[in-house]
Structures are given as structure tokens and as C-alpha cells.
Design a protein around this motif. Structure first.
Motif, PDB file in Angstrom:
ATOM      1  N   LYS A  85       0.865  -1.244   0.014  1.00  0.00           N
ATOM      2  CA  LYS A  85       0.049  -0.101  -0.172  1.00  0.00           C
ATOM      3  C   LYS A  85       0.818   1.274   0.083  1.00  0.00           C
ATOM      4  N   SER A  86       2.139   1.172   0.226  1.00  0.00           N
ATOM      5  CA  SER A  86       2.920   2.363   0.206  1.00  0.00           C
ATOM      6  C   SER A  86       3.720   2.184  -1.074  1.00  0.00           C
ATOM      7  N   ALA A  87       3.613   1.368  -2.090  1.00  0.00           N
ATOM      8  CA  ALA A  87       4.406   1.419  -3.207  1.00  0.00           C
ATOM      9  C   ALA A  87       3.838   2.361  -4.309  1.00  0.00           C
ATOM     10  N   PHE A  88       2.832   3.226  -4.089  1.00  0.00           N
ATOM     11  CA  PHE A  88       2.352   4.115  -5.205  1.00  0.00           C
ATOM     12  C   PHE A  88       2.218   5.451  -4.391  1.00  0.00           C
ATOM     13  N   TYR A  89       2.320   6.546  -5.545  1.00  0.00           N
ATOM     14  CA  TYR A  89       1.938   7.760  -5.100  1.00  0.00           C
ATOM     15  C   TYR A  89       1.055   8.377  -6.218  1.00  0.00           C
ATOM     16  N   SER A  90       0.366   9.270  -5.859  1.00  0.00           N
ATOM     17  CA  SER A  90      -0.458  10.326  -6.745  1.00  0.00           C
ATOM     18  C   SER A  90      -0.726  11.628  -6.335  1.00  0.00           C
ATOM     19  N   VAL A  91      -0.118  12.590  -7.198  1.00  0.00           N
ATOM     20  CA  VAL A  91       0.004  13.939  -6.752  1.00  0.00           C
ATOM     21  C   VAL A  91      -0.911  14.588  -7.951  1.00  0.00           C
ATOM     22  N   PRO A  92      -1.803  15.657  -7.616  1.00  0.00           N
ATOM     23  CA  PRO A  92      -2.472  16.387  -8.660  1.00  0.00           C
ATOM     24  C   PRO A  92      -1.601  17.191  -9.459  1.00  0.00           C
ATOM     25  N   PHE A 255      -3.489   8.029  -0.644  1.00  0.00           N
ATOM     26  CA  PHE A 255      -3.311   7.823   0.883  1.00  0.00           C
ATOM     27  C   PHE A 255      -1.989   8.220   1.141  1.00  0.00           C
ATOM     28  N   ASN A 256      -0.845   7.838   0.494  1.00  0.00           N
ATOM     29  CA  ASN A 256       0.591   8.065   0.789  1.00  0.00           C
ATOM     30  C   ASN A 256       0.940   9.603   0.589  1.00  0.00           C
ATOM     31  N   ALA A 257       0.321  10.152  -0.395  1.00  0.00           N
ATOM     32  CA  ALA A 257       0.603  11.501  -0.743  1.00  0.00           C
ATOM     33  C   ALA A 257       0.110  12.575   0.529  1.00  0.00           C
ATOM     34  N   ILE A 258      -1.102  12.090   1.001  1.00  0.00           N
ATOM     35  CA  ILE A 258      -1.633  12.851   2.004  1.00  0.00           C
ATOM     36  C   ILE A 258      -0.926  12.670   3.267  1.00  0.00           C
ATOM     37  N   LYS A 259      -0.421  11.398   3.604  1.00  0.00           N
ATOM     38  CA  LYS A 259       0.535  11.079   4.731  1.00  0.00           C
ATOM     39  C   LYS A 259       1.733  11.862   4.758  1.00  0.00           C
ATOM     40  N   GLN A 260       2.092  12.376   3.474  1.00  0.00           N
ATOM     41  CA  GLN A 260       3.540  12.790   3.215  1.00  0.00           C
ATOM     42  C   GLN A 260       3.171  14.459   3.256  1.00  0.00           C
ATOM     43  N   GLY A 261       1.994  14.965   3.220  1.00  0.00           N
ATOM     44  CA  GLY A 261       1.952  16.124   3.678  1.00  0.00           C
ATOM     45  C   GLY A 261       0.759  17.051   2.541  1.00  0.00           C
ATOM     46  N   ALA A 262       0.375  16.243   1.526  1.00  0.00           N
ATOM     47  CA  ALA A 262      -0.581  16.663   0.623  1.00  0.00           C
ATOM     48  C   ALA A 262      -2.043  17.097   1.445  1.00  0.00           C
ATOM     49  N   ARG A 263      -2.635  17.961   0.683  1.00  0.00           N
ATOM     50  CA  ARG A 263      -3.873  18.489   1.293  1.00  0.00           C
ATOM     51  C   ARG A 263      -4.936  17.591   0.965  1.00  0.00           C
ATOM     52  N   VAL A 264      -5.821  17.107   1.942  1.00  0.00           N
ATOM     53  CA  VAL A 264      -7.149  16.429   1.453  1.00  0.00           C
ATOM     54  C   VAL A 264      -7.965  17.150   0.326  1.00  0.00           C
ATOM     55  N   SER A 265      -8.009  18.400   0.763  1.00  0.00           N
ATOM     56  CA  SER A 265      -8.797  19.106  -0.231  1.00  0.00           C
ATOM     57  C   SER A 265      -8.388  18.975  -1.744  1.00  0.00           C
TER      58      SER A 265
END
Length: 288
Positions: A85-92, A255-265
Motif C-alpha cells: 500500500k506504500s508502493a504508489f503515489y499520486s499527486v494532482p 493515501f501516501n501523498a496525504i500522509k506525506q503532507g498533501a492536502r485532503v482538499s
């Protein structure tokens, strides 16, 4: 006679000083001496670094990696739920893909591999950083220089960092994202793709548990971040119960991006509590 000499020295004290010095014309000016010392130190450090690199390359040649064993170790690691579950990232607006955690595990399993970052220089408000990855066995290197500003992004705009620990954390955070690219630029693409495929199988429940069980875990973990199932439903465009492997992959990237500081919004917006009925899976979670 001795008294006469001492009398002359008392009368002309500069003479005594000159007698204790070597010929000033045989000496370099102080500035030139410092420059020579610095040049010598740099040369010594360069020779030390070259000798160390040669030693590491020689050691890697003496104990070469086994590609089959390396791949087997990576596949085994990818069967672990927490790692998958930590193997992927997704950033807008920046895409998605394998995460730095995945890249680090790939490098560990691949072997004879080194990666990291070093600070080249620091001036007021910024640092120059070199990020690198090095396959010692084949002596392939991928590196990149970046500028890291000593700031923290806040809702009211960038905030300058003053504390040394905050600056170091900022540098490490930015460098880690760049290291992912350096590692994946050197490791064989088939090695990476097979690891990612195994992670998707784990997320789908093919390795240990059913797909519905994995979806349940996903909802619980998003709930710990304050994200509701109806928000997830709106994000993926269909009922949470019908999540596919690709959906889970993307959602855990979020999920990983949010845990690393991305905004939920950035992903789910600032939505009001939904008045519609929750998904059947959410209801079942409440009753358990």
C-alpha cells in the motif's frame, strides 16, 4: 662585544626579528599559502574519494548480484500488505507512479547499489543539493543537482525556516522525491514492473485475502485521515464496493501523498456531510 650587540638590538629591535626569520623572498604571501593549503586538501580528498570508489567497485565485482535472487526477494517483499500500500503515489497535476518507499526497496533487493544526497553549498535562504544513485557493479551513475529553498509552504504562503533541524528536514524531504527518479533510472525496468505487478496483486487480495477484505482495510485507513467513504465514492466515480485493482492502486497513491503532507482538499474537496445513504460496505463496518 655581546653588550654592543644587545645595545644595537635594543636600538634597532627590527634587526632581532629579522634574524629569527628565513628569507622572506623564499616564502609565499599568506593568501597564497592559504590557497595552496586549500588546493592540497582538495586534492587529497579527491584522491581519497577515488580510492574509496575503486574499492567499492572492486568489492561489487567480487560479490556480484544474482538477478533471480534479487527479483525473488523483491516479489516476497511486495506480498506484504503494509509495503504494497506504500508502493504508489499520486499527486494532482504531477502524475502518479512508484513511490520512494518502493524505489528504496528495489535498490535494497537489487544489491551493490548506493543512493543518497549531499549538500554542495549553502547560502542565505537556499542550499544546492546533489542527488545520486550508483550501481557499483556496472558503475552506472545517475545524478541531478537541485536548489532547495529554506521555506515551508503554509496556507498564508511560504514561511522562511530558521531552525537547523527544520532546514535539514526540508532538504531531506525534497531530496527523497528526487532520489526516486535517480534509482528508477538505473534499475532494470522489468525488475521494477514485476515488483509493481506483485504489489497490485497484494492490494487486490490475490496473495492472502479477498478483494472485499482489502477494500475494508482501505476504508478504515482513510477513515483515520478523516476521509469518509462517500468522499472516496465521489473521487473514483462509482460505489466503493466495486473498486478495481487500479482503483485501489490510485487510492493508496492518494493515501501516501496525504500522509506525506498533501492536502485532503486537493483530492476530495471541502465537502459537506453527505445526506445520502452510505455504501453497504460502510454500513457493515459500522455494525461490526
Amino acid at each position: 662585544m655581546n653588550n654592543g650587540i644587545y645595545q644595537d638590538q635594543n636600538r634597532y629591535p627590527q634587526n632581532a626579528t629579522q634574524q629569527n626569520q628565513s628569507n622572506p623572498f623564499n616564502q609565499a604571501p599568506p593568501q597564497a599559502q592559504n590557497e595552496s593549503a586549500n588546493t592540497g586538501s582538495i586534492a587529497i580528498e579527491q584522491q581519497r574519494a577515488i580510492a574509496e570508489a575503486r574499492g567499492q567497485i572492486q568489492l561489487a565485482k567480487m560479490f556480484p548480484r544474482s538477478n533471480s535472487e534479487a527479483l525473488s526477494e523483491l516479489v516476497e517483499a511486495c506480498k506484504n500488505w503494509d509495503f504494497a500500500k506504500s508502493a504508489f503515489y499520486s499527486v494532482p497535476n504531477r502524475g502518479s507512479g512508484p513511490s520512494i518507499r518502493f524505489a528504496e526497496e528495489v535498490a535494497r533487493c537489487y544489491g551493490n547499489f548506493e543512493y543518497g544526497h549531499r549538500e554542495l553549498s549553502r547560502s542565505k535562504g537556499k542550499s544546492e543539493i546533489e542527488v545520486f544513485a550508483w550501481d557499483k557493479e556496472k558503475n552506472n551513475v545517475s545524478k541531478r543537482q537541485i536548489t532547495v529553498e529554506h521555506i515551508r509552504d503554509t496556507k498564508t504562503g511560504p514561511k522562511p525556516l530558521r531552525d537547523q533541524a527544520d532546514i535539514d528536514n526540508r532538504i531531506a524531504n525534497v531530496a527523497s522525491k528526487q532520489m526516486r527518479g535517480r534509482i528508477l533510472a538505473i534499475v532494470p525496468k522489468t525488475f521494477v514492473e514485476m515488483g509493481l505487478a506483485e504489489c497490485r496483486k497484494t492490494l487486490a487480495g490475490n496473495n492472502t485475502e479477498s478483494m472485499s477484505s482489502k477494500i475494508s482495510q482501505m476504508i478504515v485507513e482513510f477513515g483515520e485521515l478523516g476521509i469518509r467513504p462517500d468522499q472516496i465514492t465521489a473521487y473514483i466515480g462509482h460505489n466503493v464496493d466495486d473498486c478495481s485493482v487500479d482503483d485501489l492502486t490510485e487510492l493508496f497513491g492518494v493515501f501516501n501523498a496525504i500522509k506525506q503532507g498533501a492536502r485532503v482538499s486537493d483530492y476530495f474537496g471541502d465537502k459537506e456531510e453527505s445526506q445520502t445513504k452510505s455504501t453497504s460496505l460502510k454500513s457493515s463496518l459500522k455494525t461490526n
